[in-house]
Design a protein around this motif. Structure first.
Motif, PDB file in Angstrom:
ATOM      1  N   GLU A 129      37.535  37.952  39.624  1.00 32.41           N
ATOM      2  CA  GLU A 129      38.169  39.261  39.760  1.00 32.41           C
ATOM      3  C   GLU A 129      39.315  39.422  38.759  1.00 32.41           C
ATOM      4  OE1 GLU A 129      38.125  42.981  41.224  1.00 32.41           O
ATOM      5  OE2 GLU A 129      36.822  41.382  41.958  1.00 32.41           O
ATOM      6  N   GLY A 130      39.298  40.535  38.037  1.00 30.09           N
ATOM      7  CA  GLY A 130      40.367  40.826  37.095  1.00 30.09           C
ATOM      8  C   GLY A 130      40.155  40.265  35.702  1.00 30.09           C
ATOM      9  N   GLN A 131      39.074  39.523  35.494  1.00 32.74           N
ATOM     10  CA  GLN A 131      38.813  38.933  34.183  1.00 32.74           C
ATOM     11  C   GLN A 131      37.804  39.768  33.407  1.00 32.74           C
ATOM     12  OE1 GLN A 131      39.647  34.168  34.364  1.00 32.74           O
ATOM     13  NE2 GLN A 131      37.535  34.853  34.283  1.00 32.74           N
ATOM     14  N   ASP A 132      37.910  39.706  32.074  1.00 37.03           N
ATOM     15  CA  ASP A 132      36.909  40.388  31.264  1.00 37.03           C
ATOM     16  C   ASP A 132      35.740  39.435  30.998  1.00 37.03           C
ATOM     17  OD1 ASP A 132      37.614  38.674  29.168  1.00 37.03           O
ATOM     18  OD2 ASP A 132      38.885  40.150  28.191  1.00 37.03           O
ATOM     19  N   PHE A 133      34.739  39.942  30.314  1.00 39.53           N
ATOM     20  CA  PHE A 133      33.496  39.217  30.087  1.00 39.53           C
ATOM     21  C   PHE A 133      33.728  37.924  29.295  1.00 39.53           C
ATOM     22  CE2 PHE A 133      29.305  39.108  27.631  1.00 39.53           C
ATOM     23  CZ  PHE A 133      28.597  38.516  28.659  1.00 39.53           C
ATOM     24  N   ARG A 134      34.550  37.988  28.267  1.00 33.84           N
ATOM     25  CA  ARG A 134      34.792  36.797  27.445  1.00 33.84           C
ATOM     26  C   ARG A 134      35.515  35.701  28.240  1.00 33.84           C
ATOM     27  NH1 ARG A 134      33.742  37.941  21.905  1.00 33.84           N
ATOM     28  NH2 ARG A 134      34.580  35.888  21.344  1.00 33.84           N
ATOM     29  N   ASP A 135      36.430  36.110  29.109  1.00 38.77           N
ATOM     30  CA  ASP A 135      37.114  35.126  29.950  1.00 38.77           C
ATOM     31  C   ASP A 135      36.137  34.450  30.911  1.00 38.77           C
ATOM     32  OD1 ASP A 135      39.620  35.379  28.838  1.00 38.77           O
ATOM     33  OD2 ASP A 135      40.263  36.945  30.221  1.00 38.77           O
ATOM     34  N   ASP A 136      35.206  35.235  31.453  1.00 37.20           N
ATOM     35  CA  ASP A 136      34.186  34.657  32.334  1.00 37.20           C
ATOM     36  C   ASP A 136      33.329  33.649  31.569  1.00 37.20           C
ATOM     37  OD1 ASP A 136      34.970  36.032  34.603  1.00 37.20           O
ATOM     38  OD2 ASP A 136      33.576  37.691  34.289  1.00 37.20           O
ATOM     39  N   LEU A 137      32.946  34.016  30.336  1.00 37.19           N
ATOM     40  CA  LEU A 137      32.152  33.098  29.513  1.00 37.19           C
ATOM     41  C   LEU A 137      32.938  31.829  29.213  1.00 37.19           C
ATOM     42  CD1 LEU A 137      30.449  35.533  26.973  1.00 37.19           C
ATOM     43  CD2 LEU A 137      29.289  34.086  28.645  1.00 37.19           C
ATOM     44  N   LYS A 138      34.233  31.985  28.919  1.00 38.10           N
ATOM     45  CA  LYS A 138      35.076  30.814  28.646  1.00 38.10           C
ATOM     46  C   LYS A 138      35.123  29.903  29.870  1.00 38.10           C
ATOM     47  CE  LYS A 138      39.478  30.758  29.126  1.00 38.10           C
ATOM     48  NZ  LYS A 138      40.940  30.997  29.054  1.00 38.10           N
ATOM     49  N   ASP A 139      35.334  30.460  31.047  1.00 40.35           N
ATOM     50  CA  ASP A 139      35.382  29.666  32.273  1.00 40.35           C
ATOM     51  C   ASP A 139      34.057  28.960  32.524  1.00 40.35           C
ATOM     52  OD1 ASP A 139      37.962  30.471  32.630  1.00 40.35           O
ATOM     53  OD2 ASP A 139      37.560  31.836  34.307  1.00 40.35           O
TER      54      ASP A 139
END
Length: 263
Positions: free
Chosen positions: A40-50
């Motif tokens: 929640e609150g993250q953009d797509f690139r942050d999700d990919l990084k995680d």
């Protein structure tokens, strides 16, 4: 330790969605299910990084060929270019550098690769960032080691409240064939011996034999132990509330019961 076994990772660049087909490795038979991967609150690139970080730290394992090839490349990059940052040093110095390295590799290589972006065009810049991070890790570890040396701190890999000498802590020191027997004040922080906070003696220990003998009482009468070991321990304090091992000659080394001294 359980992890998520990845069968397939669907990365929808158009709708900016990640869907994982995974199974809990601790449950048998394996049951695969689909799950969106989004914080929640993250953009797509942050999700990919995680996602890439979770693959690198082992929380998620497996995946289709594309994912496995990426992980293999990142791990080879760490093997050849990242000689300083390590889980072992993080544990020793109670810091967290390895996860930061994972995040750097995920941001600079992992995410662009998954999105089909030509990161290799900037490889010199990426290599410089990795080298700078490694230099920071080395400097931090060296500073921590100096702090440890100045404060008399040593990393510990095993600890036990002695059954043979109640009130004493027996510590096996990390990266050393050395055992520390000390007062409880010396071991108030998990994994660290603070030798200047109380009385402490160091004795050589080969293969954890003394650790078992002085900690659990195992091998106490089965291995040859130098009398000097017990004499040194008695220097911490020779007054004991109890002498729990009837077949061990405590008084030979100067140990006495508390009530005897009071009398």
């Amino acid at each position: 330790m359980s992890y998520y076994k990845l069968k397939y990772a669907s990365i929808d660049k158009k709708n900016k969605e990640i869907t994982l087909t995974v199974a809990d490795s601790s449950v048998r038979p394996l049951y695969y299910f689909k799950s969106p991967y989004h914080a929640e609150g993250q953009d797509f690139r942050d999700d990919l990084k995680d996602f890439v970080v979770s693959m690198l730290n082992g929380n998620i394992q497996g995946g289709q060929s594309k994912i496995r090839q990426l992980m293999s490349f990142l791990r080879h990059t760490m093997e050849w270019s990242c000689k300083e940052t390590s889980l072992d040093k993080d544990f020793k110095y109670k810091v967290s550098r390895l996860n930061g390295l994972y995040e750097l590799l995920a941001t600079e290589i992992g995410v662009p690769t998954l999105l089909g972006e030509p990161w290799s065009e900037h490889q010199t810049e990426v290599n410089a960032k990795i080298a700078a991070y490694e230099a920071e890790s080395k400097a931090l570890y060296e500073a921590k080691q100096k702090e440890f040396d100045d404060a008399g701190i040593k990393p510990v890999c095993s600890a036990y409240s002695s059954d043979v000498f109640p009130g004493f802590i027996v510590l096996a020191l990390k990266d050393e064939d050395t055992l520390a027997v000390c007062e409880k004040a010396c071991y108030e922080h998990l994994g660290l011996l603070e030798s200047k906070k109380g009385k402490c003696v160091f004795v050589h220990d080969d293969g954890y034999k003394l650790f078992h003998a002085l900690g659990y009482g195992r091998l106490l009468h089965e291995i040859e132990i130098d009398d000097a070991v017990f004499t040194e321990i008695a220097k911490i304090t020779n007054v004991m509330k109890e002498l729990p091992y009837p077949n061990f000659d405590y008084k030979k080394y100067g140990f006495v019961l508390e009530q005897e001294v009071a009398a």
